[in-house]
Design a protein around this motif. Structure first.
Motif, PDB file in Angstrom:
ATOM      1  N   GLN A 113       0.835  -1.201   0.000  1.00 20.65           N
ATOM      2  CA  GLN A 113       0.000   0.000   0.000  1.00 20.65           C
ATOM      3  C   GLN A 113       0.870   1.252   0.000  1.00 20.65           C
ATOM      4  N   GLU A 114       1.933   1.205   0.799  1.00 15.93           N
ATOM      5  CA  GLU A 114       2.831   2.355   0.872  1.00 15.93           C
ATOM      6  C   GLU A 114       3.522   2.591  -0.479  1.00 15.93           C
ATOM      7  N   THR A 115       3.925   1.483  -1.116  1.00 19.32           N
ATOM      8  CA  THR A 115       4.568   1.586  -2.447  1.00 19.32           C
ATOM      9  C   THR A 115       3.604   2.201  -3.464  1.00 19.32           C
ATOM     10  N   LEU A 116       2.351   1.790  -3.435  1.00 19.90           N
ATOM     11  CA  LEU A 116       1.345   2.340  -4.351  1.00 19.90           C
ATOM     12  C   LEU A 116       1.184   3.839  -4.150  1.00 19.90           C
ATOM     13  N   ARG A 117       1.100   4.278  -2.884  1.00 28.53           N
ATOM     14  CA  ARG A 117       0.929   5.714  -2.603  1.00 28.53           C
ATOM     15  C   ARG A 117       2.140   6.512  -3.114  1.00 28.53           C
ATOM     16  N   ARG A 118       3.323   5.952  -2.853  1.00 27.08           N
ATOM     17  CA  ARG A 118       4.542   6.665  -3.275  1.00 27.08           C
ATOM     18  C   ARG A 118       4.614   6.786  -4.798  1.00 27.08           C
ATOM     19  N   LEU A 119       4.354   5.670  -5.490  1.00 26.18           N
ATOM     20  CA  LEU A 119       4.407   5.700  -6.959  1.00 26.18           C
ATOM     21  C   LEU A 119       3.353   6.639  -7.536  1.00 26.18           C
ATOM     22  N   GLY A 120       2.135   6.596  -6.972  1.00 28.12           N
ATOM     23  CA  GLY A 120       1.072   7.483  -7.447  1.00 28.12           C
ATOM     24  C   GLY A 120       1.452   8.933  -7.291  1.00 28.12           C
ATOM     25  N   ALA A 121       2.047   9.281  -6.152  1.00 28.53           N
ATOM     26  CA  ALA A 121       2.454  10.668  -5.914  1.00 28.53           C
ATOM     27  C   ALA A 121       3.529  11.099  -6.902  1.00 28.53           C
ATOM     28  N   ASN A 122       4.499  10.195  -7.164  1.00 22.61           N
ATOM     29  CA  ASN A 122       5.574  10.528  -8.103  1.00 22.61           C
ATOM     30  C   ASN A 122       5.032  10.749  -9.526  1.00 22.61           C
ATOM     31  N   ILE A 123       4.059   9.910  -9.914  1.00 21.91           N
ATOM     32  CA  ILE A 123       3.453  10.074 -11.247  1.00 21.91           C
ATOM     33  C   ILE A 123       2.726  11.411 -11.331  1.00 21.91           C
ATOM     34  N   GLN A 124       2.003  11.776 -10.273  1.00 23.97           N
ATOM     35  CA  GLN A 124       1.277  13.051 -10.252  1.00 23.97           C
ATOM     36  C   GLN A 124       2.232  14.230 -10.357  1.00 23.97           C
ATOM     37  N   GLU A 125       3.361  14.136  -9.669  1.00 23.37           N
ATOM     38  CA  GLU A 125       4.345  15.219  -9.732  1.00 23.37           C
ATOM     39  C   GLU A 125       4.869  15.415 -11.145  1.00 23.37           C
ATOM     40  N   LYS A 126       5.097  14.270 -11.858  1.00 23.41           N
ATOM     41  CA  LYS A 126       5.558  14.361 -13.244  1.00 23.41           C
ATOM     42  C   LYS A 126       4.498  15.000 -14.135  1.00 23.41           C
ATOM     43  N   VAL A 127       3.227  14.662 -13.856  1.00 24.50           N
ATOM     44  CA  VAL A 127       2.122  15.240 -14.629  1.00 24.50           C
ATOM     45  C   VAL A 127       2.083  16.749 -14.431  1.00 24.50           C
ATOM     46  N   LYS A 128       2.170  17.198 -13.176  1.00 27.01           N
ATOM     47  CA  LYS A 128       2.105  18.633 -12.886  1.00 27.01           C
ATOM     48  C   LYS A 128       3.304  19.364 -13.463  1.00 27.01           C
ATOM     49  N   ALA A 129       4.451  18.708 -13.441  1.00 29.89           N
ATOM     50  CA  ALA A 129       5.663  19.337 -13.964  1.00 29.89           C
ATOM     51  C   ALA A 129       5.544  19.629 -15.455  1.00 29.89           C
ATOM     52  N   GLN A 130       4.739  18.821 -16.142  1.00 23.58           N
ATOM     53  CA  GLN A 130       4.529  19.022 -17.579  1.00 23.58           C
ATOM     54  C   GLN A 130       3.381  19.978 -17.875  1.00 23.58           C
ATOM     55  N   GLY A 131       2.690  20.442 -16.832  1.00 25.07           N
ATOM     56  CA  GLY A 131       1.594  21.395 -17.049  1.00 25.07           C
ATOM     57  C   GLY A 131       0.325  20.772 -17.576  1.00 25.07           C
ATOM     58  N   TRP A 132       0.151  19.494 -17.417  1.00 24.20           N
ATOM     59  CA  TRP A 132      -1.061  18.831 -17.897  1.00 24.20           C
ATOM     60  C   TRP A 132      -2.138  18.852 -16.808  1.00 24.20           C
ATOM     61  N   ALA A 133      -3.338  18.689 -17.238  1.00 22.37           N
ATOM     62  CA  ALA A 133      -4.453  18.613 -16.277  1.00 22.37           C
ATOM     63  C   ALA A 133      -5.518  17.696 -16.833  1.00 22.37           C
ATOM     64  N   GLY A 134      -6.240  17.044 -15.939  1.00 20.12           N
ATOM     65  CA  GLY A 134      -7.337  16.193 -16.375  1.00 20.12           C
ATOM     66  C   GLY A 134      -6.905  14.763 -16.600  1.00 20.12           C
ATOM     67  N   PRO A 135      -7.843  13.810 -16.520  1.00 16.67           N
ATOM     68  CA  PRO A 135      -7.516  12.377 -16.644  1.00 16.67           C
ATOM     69  C   PRO A 135      -7.004  11.998 -18.026  1.00 16.67           C
ATOM     70  N   GLU A 136      -7.563  12.615 -19.105  1.00 19.23           N
ATOM     71  CA  GLU A 136      -7.115  12.269 -20.456  1.00 19.23           C
ATOM     72  C   GLU A 136      -5.671  12.689 -20.664  1.00 19.23           C
ATOM     73  N   HIS A 137      -5.336  13.886 -20.167  1.00 20.05           N
ATOM     74  CA  HIS A 137      -3.974  14.369 -20.319  1.00 20.05           C
ATOM     75  C   HIS A 137      -3.004  13.529 -19.507  1.00 20.05           C
ATOM     76  N   ARG A 138      -3.442  13.108 -18.321  1.00 16.74           N
ATOM     77  CA  ARG A 138      -2.583  12.276 -17.486  1.00 16.74           C
ATOM     78  C   ARG A 138      -2.293  10.936 -18.177  1.00 16.74           C
ATOM     79  N   ALA A 139      -3.340  10.373 -18.752  1.00 16.65           N
ATOM     80  CA  ALA A 139      -3.175   9.098 -19.468  1.00 16.65           C
ATOM     81  C   ALA A 139      -2.243   9.275 -20.668  1.00 16.65           C
ATOM     82  N   GLN A 140      -2.427  10.401 -21.371  1.00 23.27           N
ATOM     83  CA  GLN A 140      -1.599  10.665 -22.552  1.00 23.27           C
ATOM     84  C   GLN A 140      -0.140  10.821 -22.155  1.00 23.27           C
ATOM     85  N   LEU A 141       0.114  11.509 -21.043  1.00 20.64           N
ATOM     86  CA  LEU A 141       1.480  11.708 -20.584  1.00 20.64           C
ATOM     87  C   LEU A 141       2.130  10.383 -20.201  1.00 20.64           C
ATOM     88  N   ARG A 142       1.340   9.537 -19.514  1.00 17.22           N
ATOM     89  CA  ARG A 142       1.876   8.253 -19.103  1.00 17.22           C
ATOM     90  C   ARG A 142       2.288   7.416 -20.318  1.00 17.22           C
TER      91      ARG A 142
END
Length: 944
Positions: A113-142
Motif C-alpha cells: 500500500q505504501e509503495t502504491l501511494r509513493r508511486l502514485g504521488a511521483n506520477i502526479q508530480e511528473k504530470v504537474k511538472a509538464q503542465g497537464w491537467a485532467g484524466p485524459e492528459h494524465r493518461a496521454q502523458l503516461r
C-alpha cells in the motif's frame, strides 16, 4: 563443484544472507544451468533478481523478475521486485501496475500500500511538472513517457556492442513494431530517432541495418510530411547506395522503404489524418523527379549490384506508367523517356559474356524490356510514339560501327531487347538499314559471342512472318551449321530453338524437319537434357523450354516428355522465375501436352471429296487420341502441375501476358475434364488461381477459365473450393457462361455451379441475382434441351428461397409462376421434381402466389392432382405440400379444392396405415384434411 541445483540454491541463500550478493547470484546462475524444473527456475530467477536489486543492477533485476513471472504469473515476490526495479529505472507507470497487482493479491500488506501511494504521488508530480491537467492528459502523458523510455532503451541495447544477441534481436523487432504504430513512429521521429537509425545502418551489421530500414518504412507509411522529412534527412544518394548493395534482403528492404516514400508523395496508401498536416501544401513533384533521376542513374552505374539494378527497374516499372489510362497525365513517362530511355537501352544492350558488362541478374534485361514496353504503351498519341522511336533509332545507329564489331554487337543486342518489349517498335527497328543483314552476317562469324547474340536476335525477329521468310531464305543454313559445329551449349540450344521457331513462324516445318530428318524426338531429348542440367545458367535453360514448346507439337515428343519426371520438375521450377518468355513457353508446352489447343473438326463428306481428288488429308496421330490425352493429363496432375500453374498466375501482368493467361486457362480446363481430378486441383490451389484468369486476359482465356471454374463449382463444396469471400468472386464468371453465345456444355455446367452456390446461403443467392443471372436462368427453363431445362429449373428451385426472387414472382405482368406450374406437369421427372420444389417453397412463403397459381393456367388443378398421385414419393410429397399451402391460405381457396377430386386423393392418402417409408407424405395429407375440418368444410374422418 556441486551438481545438485537444490544445494546450489541453498548455497546462494546463505551467501545472500551474508550480503555476498555476487557469489549468491553466481550460485543461482549455476543452479539454473543444471535445473530442468520450471518451478525451481522461477524461484532461482526471483532470487537472482533480489541480488541484482541489492547491487543496483535494475535492468537485470527487472529482466529476471519478468522471467520468473513468465513461469508463474502470480509470483508475488517476483512482481514486487520487478516493481522496485522499474521504479528505479524511471518506468513509474509500469512499476505502479506491478505494485497494484501485489496489493490486489495481498490487500492487507502495508508495504504494498505504501509503495502504491509513493508511486502514485511521483506520477502526479511528473504530470504537474509538464503542465497537464485532467484524466485524459494524465493518461496521454503516461503513454508518451512510457514510449519514450522504451525507444531510448531499445536504442541503448542496439547500439551497445556488448549487448546479448537475444536482447538485440528482441529490441530490433520491438522497434520495427513500434515504428508501424502512429504514436510510436511519432515519438521515434520527435526524439532524434532518424539520426539513431542512421547510426544503426552505419554499423554495417546486416540485422541492425534491416531493423533500421524496416522501422523507417513503418514511420513513413501513410504520413506524407514525415516521409518527406525522412527522405531529406536520409538523402536520396544514401538510400540508392544502400539499395545498390549485393545483399538481397537489405536491397529489398530499402526498395520497400523507397516505395513507401513514393506512395506517400503520390498520395497513395492509407488516408492521412494528422492534425495540422492537413493545412500543409507539400510540392512533391520536385522530390519525385529527384527520386526518378537517381533510379535512372542507378541503371548505368557500375557500382550498383545486379540486385540493386533490378530494384531500380522494378520501382520505375511500378511508379512511372499510369495505373489508369483514363488519366490524361503521362508526364512521368515523358520525363523518363526524355531523360532515361537511352539508359534503359544501355541495360538491354549489355552482353554478360563480354568484359566491362554491368553487374546483372538473370532477370535484369527482361525487366528492362518490360519497362520499355510499359513506357511505350503509356504514350497517348503518334507524335509521342514517334519521339520514342527516333530516340531508339538514333541511339542504336550511334552504336553500329562496321569497324568495331563489339560496338555493333551491343546495337544488335538492344534490338533484341526491344523485340522482347514493345514488339511493334522492335519490328520497325529491324527495318533500319543493314540490321537484318548484320544479324545474318554475325551468324557466320567465327567468334562465339557474335553467334550467341545474332542467333538470339534472329529468334526474336522471326516472330513476324515477313521477317521469318527473310531468315529462312538467308539464315537457315547458317543456323544448321552452327548447331552441328559449335561445342558451346549456349549457342547450340539457341540455334535449335531458332530452327524450331522458324519452322512454326514460316507456316512450314521446313527448318525443323529438313534439319532433324524427321527425328523430332532426338531434338526433344537434347532439350530435356539441357533443361535438367542445373549447371547451365537459367538464361540458357529457358531456351530449352522454348524449344520444347515447339517440339511438343509432335505427339511422340509430348508423350515422352510427360513421362520424364525430372524434366517436368525442372520446367516447373523455371516457371517460378519472373521471365515472360519462360512462362509463355511453359504454358505452350503444357497446352500441347494436354491437347487443349483449338482444332478444326473435319467434315466427313469433305474428307471423302478430298481423297477422291487425291488431295492430302491430315490424319490424327494415334497418340493424339482421347485415351492418350487422358493418360498425359493424369501424369501431369501426379507431377503437381496445378501448383506450378498457380505459381505462374501470381506473376506480374507484365510478365504473365494475356496470351500466357489464355494458355494457362486452356490447360486448367483440360485438367478439370475428369470430375475425379477436381478435388486434387482444388487442393493444389487451382480454384484460387482460376479466379483472376476468369476476369483478366483475352476473351477466349476468360471463357476457358470460367468454364474450368464451372466444372469445379458444379461438384465441389464451395466452402472448401473457394473459402471465405472468394466464393463471391466466382459468381460473375459463372453468370458470364449463361450467355447464349456460349456452347451448351458451358451453359449447362455454369447452371450446375450456380445451383450448387444458390443452395449454400442467402448472401450467395443475392449475389447471383445482383449479377443479373435470373433472366438467363428463366430463358433456359424454356430450353428444348432436356438437361439445360433441368439444370435451370433446379437452380431456380434454390433461388426462390430468396425474398427478392419471391417478390419478382409476386409482381404483376410476368409469367414466371405460370412457367413453374407448367414445368410441374412435364414428363421429365427431374424437371418435375425441381419445379414442384420451387412451387412448394413459393406458395409457402407468399400467400398471394397461392391465389395467383389458380389463375395463371387452366391446367393448374390437373397438374396438382398428378403431383399428388405421382409414383415418385419426392414429387408426391412436394405436390401435397403445395396442396396444403393452398388450403392453408384461406377458406375460399380451400373450398374450391374440396369441391374437386383432390379431396378424394387426400382422403385416400390420409387413410393409409402408418408407414415409416412414406410417413411424411401421409402426414401432409392428414394436415390438409385437418385444416379442411377446421374450416368446417368436411366432417372428421375415420380411418378404415
Amino acid at each position: 563443484q556441486m551438481e545438485d541445483p537444490i544445494q546450489l540454491k541453498e548455497e546462494g541463500n546463505k551467501y545472500f544472507q551474508a550480503s555476498d550478493y555476487e557469489k549468491a547470484a553466481q550460485s543461482y546462475t549455476q543452479a539454473m544451468k543444471l535445473s530442468q524444473d520450471r518451478a525451481l527456475q522461477a524461484v532461482l530467477y526471483r532470487n537472482r533478481a533480489a541480488c541484482f536489486l541489492k547491487r543496483e543492477e535494475y535492468a537485470k533485476a527487472a529482466s529476471d523478475a519478468s522471467r520468473a513471472i513468465d513461469i508463474n504469473s502470480s509470483d508475488i515476490k517476483a512482481l514486487y521486485r520487478r516493481s522496485q526495479a522499474l521504479e528505479k529505472l524511471g518506468k513509474l507507470d509500469q512499476a505502479f501496475k506491478d505494485a497494484q497487482k501485489c496489493a490486489t493479491m495481498e490487500p492487507r500488506n502495508k508495504n504494498f500500500q505504501e509503495t502504491l501511494r509513493r508511486l502514485g504521488a511521483n506520477i502526479q508530480e511528473k504530470v504537474k511538472a509538464q503542465g497537464w491537467a485532467g484524466p485524459e492528459h494524465r493518461a496521454q502523458l503516461r503513454i508518451q513517457f512510457s514510449t519514450d523510455m522504451r525507444v531510448q532503451k531499445m536504442f541503448e541495447i542496439l547500439l551497445d556492442e556488448n549487448s546479448e544477441k537475444e536482447k538485440r534481436e528482441k529490441a530490433a523487432n520491438n522497434l520495427i513494431v513500434l515504428g508501424r504504430e502512429e504514436a510510436g513512429a511519432e515519438r521515434i521521429f520527435q526524439n532524434n530517432g532518424v539520426s539513431l537509425l542512421l547510426q544503426l545502418i552505419e554499423t554495417r551489421n546486416a540485422e541492425l541495418i534491416l531493423a533500421a530500414v524496416r522501422t523507417l518504412s513503418g514511420m513513413c507509411t501513410g504520413h506524407r510530411a514525415r516521409a518527406t522529412a525522412i527522405l531529406h534527412l536520409l538523402g536520396i544518394d544514401s538510400i540508392c547506395k544502400w539499395m545498390s548493395v549485393d545483399n538481397e534482403e537489405i536491397s529489398l528492404a530499402v526498395c520497400n522503404l523507397l516505395q513507401t516514400i513514393t506512395d506517400c508523395l503520390l498520395g497513395q496508401g492509407r488516408e492521412e489524418h494528422h492534425g495540422k498536416e492537413e493545412a500543409l501544401v507539400l510540392d512533391t513533384k520536385k522530390d519525385l523527379k529527384m527520386i526518378t533521376m537517381h533510379l535512372l542513374d542507378m541503371l548505368v552505374s557500375k557500382n550498383v549490384s545486379g540486385q540493386g539494378r533490378d530494384r531500380a527497374l522494378n520501382l520505375l516499372n511500378k511508379n512511372i506508367p499510369r495505373k489508369d489510362l483514363k488519366d490524361q497525365d503521362n508526364s512521368r513517362t515523358i520525363f523518363v523517356i526524355d531523360n532515361g530511355l537511352k539508359k534503359i537501352l544501355k541495360v538491354v544492350g549489355q552482353i554478360p559474356e563480354m568484359p566491362g558488362c554491368l553487374p546483372l541478374t538473370e532477370n535484369t534485361q527482361l525487366t528492362a524490356s518490360v519497362l520499355l514496353n510499359k513506357l511505350y504503351d503509356d504514350l497517348r498519341c503518334d507524335p509521342e510514339r514517334d519521339n520514342y522511336r527516333v530516340i531508339c533509332e538514333e541511339y542504336i545507329k550511334s552504336k553500329i560501327d562496321p569497324q568495331n564489331m563489339d560496338k555493333t554487337l551491343h546495337a544488335i543486342q538492344m534490338v533484341s531487347g526491344v523485340l522482347q518489349g514493345p514488339f511493334d517498335l522492335g519490328n520497325k527497328l529491324l527495318g533500319m538499314k543493314g540490321v537484318m543483314e548484320m544479324m545474318v552476317a554475325l551468324c557466320g562469324s567465327e567468334r562465339e559471342i557474335d553467334q550467341l547474340v545474332a542467333v538470339e536476335a534472329l529468334i526474336h525477329a522471326s516472330t513476324k512472318l515477313s521477317r521469318a521468310t527473310f531468315i529462312i531464305s538467308n539464315g537457315i543454313t547458317l543456323l544448321k551449321e552452327i548447331y552441328k559445329k559449335t561445342k558451346n551449349e549456349k549457342i547450340k540450344i539457341r540455334a535449335l530453338v531458332g530452327l524450331c521457331k522458324l519452322g512454326s513462324a514460316g507456316g512450314t516445318d521446313y527448318g525443323l524437319r529438313q534439319f532433324a530428318e524427321g527425328s523430332t524426338e532426338k531434338l526433344a531429348r537434347q532439350c530435356r537434357k539441357w533443361l535438367c542440367n542445373t549447371s547451365i545458367d537459367t538464361r540458357t535453360r529457358k531456351w530449352a523450354v522454348e524449344g520444347l514448346a515447339y517440339l511438343t507439337l509432335d505427339a511422340d515428343v509430348k508423350d515422352d516428355f510427360v513421362e520424364d519426371e525430372p524434366a517436368l520438375q525442372a520446367m516447373f521450377e523455371l516457371a517460378k522465375t519472373s521471365d515472360k518468355t519462360i512462362l509463355y513457353s511453359v504454358a505452350s508446352a503444357l497446352v500441347n501436352c494436354t491437347n487443349s489447343y483449338d482444332t478444326k473438326e473435319l467434315v466427313p463428306e469433305l474428307v471423302q471429296l478430298a481423297k477422291f481428288s487425291k488431295q492430302h488429308v491430315p490424319e490424327e496421330h494415334p497418340k493424339d487420341k482421347k485415351d492418350f490425352v487422358v493418360k498425359r493429363v493424369k501424369r501431369l496432375l501426379k507431377s503437381a502441375v496445378v501448383s506450378a500453374l498457380a505459381c505462374m498466375v501470381k506473376a506480374d501482368s507484365a510478365i504473365l501476358t494475356d496470351q500466357s493467361k489464355e494458355l494457362v486457362a486452356r490447360v486448367f480446363l483440360a485438367l478439370c475434364e475428369d470430375p475425379k481430378d477436381r478435388g486434387t486441383i482444388v487442393a493444389q490451389g487451382g480454384g484460387k488461381a482460376l479466379i483472376p484468369l476468369a476476369v483478366e486476359g483475352t476473351d477466349v482465356g476468360k471463357i476457358k477459365a470460367s468454364h474450368a471454374l464451372a466444372k469445379i463449382a458444379a461438384i465441389s463444396n464451395p466452402d472448401i473450393a473457394f473459402p471465405g469471400e472468394r466464393v463471391y468472386e466466382v459468381v460473375r464468371p459463372l453468370v458470364s457462361l449463361l450467355n447464349t453465345e456460349r456452347d451448351g456444355l458451358q451453359n449447362y455446367e455454369a447452371l450446375l455451379g450456380l445451383t450448387n452456390f444458390s443452395g449454400r446461403s442467402d448472401k450467395l443467392r443475392m449475389k447471383i441475382v445482383k449479377e443479373g443471372a435470373l433472366p438467363d436462368i428463366e430463358n433456359y427453363m424454356f430450353e428444348n434441351h432436356d438437361q439445360l431445362r433441368q439444370a435451370a429449373t433446379e437452380c431456380m428451385c434454390n433461388l426462390v428461397v430468396s425474398k427478392e426472387v419471391q417478390e419478382r414472382f409476386v409482381a404483376d405482368g410476368n409469367d414466371r409462376l405460370k412457367l413453374v406450374v407448367l414445368l410441374c406437369g412435364e414428363d421429365d421427372e427431374k424437371v418435375q421434381t425441381a419445379a414442384a420444389g420451387a412451387l412448394a417453397m413459393l406458395t409457402a412463403a407468399q400467400k398471394k402466389l397461392c391465389s395467383k397459381m389458380t389463375e395463371v393456367t387452366t391446367q393448374w388443378l390437373e397438374i396438382l392432382q398428378r403431383l399428388c398421385l405421382h409414383d415418385n414419393m419426392e414429387v408426391q410429397h412436394r405436390g401435397l405440400v403445395i396442396a396444403f399451402n393452398l388450403i392453408n391460405t384461406d377458406k375460399e381457396l380451400a373450398k374450391k379444392l374440396v369441391e374437386t377430386e383432390l379431396l378424394e386423393i387426400l382422403t385416400y392418402i390420409g387413410k393409409q396405415e402408418d408407414d415409416p417409408k412414406k410417413q411424411h407424405i401421409i402426414n401432409v395429407a392428414r394436415d390438409c384434411l385437418s385444416k379442411c375440418m377446421d374450416y368446417g368444410l368436411i366432417k372428421p374422418l375415420s380411418r378404415a
